[in-house]
Design a protein around this motif. Structure first.
Motif, mmCIF file in Angstrom:
data_model
loop_
_atom_site.group_PDB
_atom_site.id
_atom_site.type_symbol
_atom_site.label_atom_id
_atom_site.label_comp_id
_atom_site.label_asym_id
_atom_site.label_seq_id
_atom_site.Cartn_x
_atom_site.Cartn_y
_atom_site.Cartn_z
ATOM 1 N N LEU A 102 18.904 34.026 -21.663
ATOM 2 C CA LEU A 102 18.813 33.570 -20.094
ATOM 3 C C LEU A 102 19.266 32.405 -20.065
ATOM 4 O O LEU A 102 20.023 32.125 -19.059
ATOM 5 N N ALA A 103 19.462 31.535 -21.033
ATOM 6 C CA ALA A 103 20.124 30.281 -20.990
ATOM 7 C C ALA A 103 21.787 30.587 -21.039
ATOM 8 O O ALA A 103 22.304 30.075 -20.110
ATOM 9 N N LEU A 104 22.165 31.522 -21.744
ATOM 10 C CA LEU A 104 23.500 31.865 -21.773
ATOM 11 C C LEU A 104 23.824 32.468 -20.407
ATOM 12 O O LEU A 104 24.977 32.034 -19.820
ATOM 13 N N GLU A 105 23.026 33.376 -19.638
ATOM 14 C CA GLU A 105 23.474 33.760 -18.462
ATOM 15 C C GLU A 105 23.643 32.709 -17.604
ATOM 16 O O GLU A 105 24.379 32.720 -16.375
ATOM 17 N N VAL A 106 22.630 31.726 -17.301
ATOM 18 C CA VAL A 106 22.502 30.779 -16.316
ATOM 19 C C VAL A 106 23.707 29.985 -16.457
ATOM 20 O O VAL A 106 24.551 29.559 -15.424
ATOM 21 N N GLU A 107 23.967 29.521 -17.611
ATOM 22 C CA GLU A 107 25.257 28.795 -17.802
ATOM 23 C C GLU A 107 26.519 29.537 -17.371
ATOM 24 O O GLU A 107 27.369 28.859 -16.729
ATOM 25 N N GLU A 108 26.705 30.657 -17.897
ATOM 26 C CA GLU A 108 27.742 31.501 -17.460
ATOM 27 C C GLU A 108 27.966 31.782 -16.038
ATOM 28 O O GLU A 108 28.826 31.892 -15.093
ATOM 29 N N LEU A 109 26.579 32.027 -15.194
ATOM 30 C CA LEU A 109 26.444 32.105 -13.596
ATOM 31 C C LEU A 109 26.955 31.017 -13.137
ATOM 32 O O LEU A 109 28.045 31.256 -11.943
ATOM 33 N N LEU A 110 26.658 29.890 -13.522
ATOM 34 C CA LEU A 110 27.220 28.597 -12.732
ATOM 35 C C LEU A 110 28.446 28.364 -13.134
ATOM 36 O O LEU A 110 29.189 27.818 -12.156
ATOM 37 N N SER A 112 30.935 30.810 -13.863
ATOM 38 C CA SER A 112 31.868 31.755 -13.191
ATOM 39 C C SER A 112 32.009 31.678 -11.775
ATOM 40 O O SER A 112 32.859 32.234 -11.156
ATOM 41 N N HIS A 113 30.859 31.023 -10.876
ATOM 42 C CA HIS A 113 30.669 31.144 -9.598
ATOM 43 C C HIS A 113 31.247 29.949 -9.050
ATOM 44 O O HIS A 113 31.077 28.892 -9.390
ATOM 45 N N PRO A 114 31.596 30.096 -7.555
ATOM 46 C CA PRO A 114 31.908 28.799 -6.749
ATOM 47 C C PRO A 114 30.669 28.080 -6.380
ATOM 48 O O PRO A 114 30.636 27.967 -5.472
ATOM 49 N N VAL A 115 30.167 27.308 -7.178
ATOM 50 C CA VAL A 115 29.067 26.537 -6.803
ATOM 51 C C VAL A 115 29.239 25.082 -7.332
ATOM 52 O O VAL A 115 29.912 25.033 -8.327
ATOM 53 N N ASP A 116 28.610 24.319 -6.498
ATOM 54 C CA ASP A 116 28.522 22.815 -6.657
ATOM 55 C C ASP A 116 27.127 22.257 -7.389
ATOM 56 O O ASP A 116 27.246 21.082 -7.743
#
Ligand code: FES
Length: 578
Positions: A102-110, A112-116
């Protein structure tokens, strides 16, 4: 926005006057997002751990809408990104195996996506540390919104009305069922009690402990984490979180500006005052590792010696999270500690204020639930033990054990698997008495793998029938924060990598001395050396997939069971991803 729009990360996707910028804007417009919003508003990821197999998060899709409303009201653009819900009771073999995923997923979600920036909606045990570990590494402005505890329940038994809480009472009733005090029909009827609504376990289990610690760290708004999940205040708080994250993005208020060693020591002090879950030692250490802060078992033990248990909540006390909320919640508890000089008041939080400023208006509304320092529930909560059986340490929640076990010596009864142990515990002729020390090994991060919550080892049925409700139990596993008993946990190094637990044999004597913080195997050094020479490491249990990766890279409990390659922050500035 106090920060120039051009400095926003999302501009890399949406502001470019080229074919890629065109495609990014085009695809968002495909979903109904207006072009001008992409160009003028900071983008907020609403990371939602809702799923239909995560009962504690059943309400989070609705709360995500309230968060989005707050983001829009403050001038941001909210976009929801789902992440795994890791329903604690449902996910097998153990959610701990998937915390790092989950930690890995959240780090990569943030990444890889256009979020601030992001608002994280989570709360069921591992979802709090898992999501935040990833967010801390990524180091964008982030605000945590806790799922909130479920409603309290009451039960009439033996003519008495009792408050019952999720997890803790399940274990108590199971022991009574095993002892024949609860019949089959009543046992089935109990399934419909204790979990009255969406929301996290309402005892001071791992969920409530971790969300409280996150508030203590300054990553959640003051007073937000104890609001019951079904309270209208929970809905309003969701909107406030949405509003605030936009301000945080404007101030570029990232975790690295909040998560100092002082903030982590504050969280450790709160853990002690809550009589919180032993699991928090592992999770807080892992979060600190992501923030580049060193936190050791000795830090926890030192805090445990200074900070008494003040929160009267199951399993250490006899109230529930709803009572804690009415009593003033975490700000009230922290004001007790601050008054005694036990906190660093300069640490800043997501609202931009120092802890001292945040606690200014805090009031304890019920001193039976949040006790004063001169009338604590217990003077000792979590303790760290060491000795020849746990050279790298072990933890125990002394406040949740029968007092007679503070100093104890008994014969070991050793098992290598929970199944073998469960079968043996049902044997009416099992060779044991209430002084026996039950041992389970190969239940650690690598051995199990995933360090499941097997550490509240089952008691022998024949002793349960005689009224015994606690025994000394030792393992390299973890234990549910809702459980209780004289359970020595997280023994390190674990047996699977040759820790001394691997050398114990049934019949050996083991000594536990809480005051001396000692856990000793009463076997001579020569004999231990002979056993070590004979010891063979077990074959890895998994040869493929994520679990193989887990076994190869997970660290031991005193390091937080993070992956060795995920510790610390992601590089800043981020590598050019276009
Ligand atoms: Fe979700 Fe306890 S099962 S918090």
């Amino acid at each position: 926005m106090s920060r120039p729009l051009e400095s926003l990360r999302s501009r890399r996707w949406f502001a470019a006057n080229d074919m890629r910028g065109f495609a990014h804007r085009q695809r968002l417009q495909q979903m109904g997002v207006r072009r001008e919003d992409l160009l003028t508003r900071p983008v907020v990821a609403v990371i939602d751990t809702w799923s239909e197999l995560s009962p504690c998060h059943a309400h989070l899709r609705e709360r995500a809408e309230s968060v989005k409303k707050g983001v829009l009201m403050a001038g941001g653009l909210p976009l929801e990104l789902p992440a795994p819900g890791l329903g604690e009771v449902i996910v097998k073999p153990t959610t701990m195996l998937y915390r790092n995923l989950l930690a890995l997923e959240v780090e990569e979600l943030l990444r890889s996506h256009p979020v601030d920036g992001a608002v994280i909606l989570a709360g069921c045990d591992k979802t709090t540390p898992g999501t935040l570990m990833g967010a801390i590494s990524m180091n964008l402005p982030v605000l945590f919104f806790a799922a909130g505890p479920m409603l309290s329940d009451r039960l009439v038994r033996d003519g008495r009305t009792m408050l019952v809480g999720a997890g803790t009472h399940t274990r108590m009733f199971w022991d009574d069922h095993q002892a024949g005090r609860i019949g089959a029909d009543e046992w089935v009827a109990l399934e419909a009690t204790m979990t009255r609504s969406p929301g996290t376990c309402n005892t001071m289990g791992t969920a409530s402990t971790m969300t409280s610690l996150v508030e203590a760290l300054g990553l959640a708004l003051p007073g937000s984490t104890a609001i019951p999940a079904m309270d209208a205040a929970h809905v309003r708080m969701a909107t406030t979180c949405g509003e605030r994250i936009v301000g945080m993005i404007g101030e570029d208020l990232t975790p690295s500006k909040l998560l100092t060693r002082g903030a982590f020591l504050n969280a450790g002090a709160v853990l002690m005052a809550l009589g919180g879950s032993t699991n928090a030692v592992i999770h807080l250490t892992a979060m600190a590792g992501r923030a580049g802060v060193t936190l050791t078992l000795d830090d926890f033990d030192a805090l445990g010696r200074r900070v008494p248990v003040l929160a009267n909540i199951f399993p250490t006390g006899d109230r529930l999270m709803e009572d804690f909320h009415y009593a003033g919640g975490l700000p009230a508890l922290m004001s007790r500690l601050a008054g005694a000089g036990l906190l660093s008041l300069e640490e800043r939080g997501v609202d931009g204020r120092t802890l001292g400023e945040r606690l200014h208006d805090a009031v304890v509304r019920d001193p039976e639930v949040i006790r004063p320092l001169d009338r604590p529930l217990s003077t000792e909560g979590l303790v760290v033990l060491r000795g020849n059986l746990a050279p790298d340490g072990a933890v125990m929640k002394a406040s949740a054990a029968e007092p007679r076990f503070r100093r104890h010596r008994g014969r070991a009864l050793v098992y290598d698997s929970p199944l073998a142990m469960r079968t043996a515990m049902a044997d009416p002729d099992l060779d044991c008495d209430e002084d026996t020390v039950l041992v389970l090994r190969h239940a650690g991060p690598i051995g199990a793998p995933g360090m499941p919550e097997w550490g509240g080892l089952p008691l022998p049925q024949k002793l349960l029938q005689r009224g015994v409700r606690d025994m000394v139990r030792i393992s390299d596993a973890r234990m549910s924060g809702t459980h209780y008993g004289a359970c020595v946990l997280h023994v390190a190094p674990e047996a699977a990598i040759g820790g001394p637990l691997a050398l114990v044999r049934s019949g050996d004597e083991i000594e536990l001395d809480v005051a001396a913080r000692r856990l000793h195997l009463c076997v001579g050094d020569d004999e231990l050396a002979r056993r070590r020479a004979e010891w063979q490491p077990p074959a890895p249990r998994y040869e493929r997939g994520y679990t193989k990766l887990y076994q190869a890279h997970v660290t031991q409990a005193p390091e937080g069971c993070d992956f060795d390659f995920l510790q610390g922050r992601a590089p800043t500035p981020e590598p050019d991803i276009f």
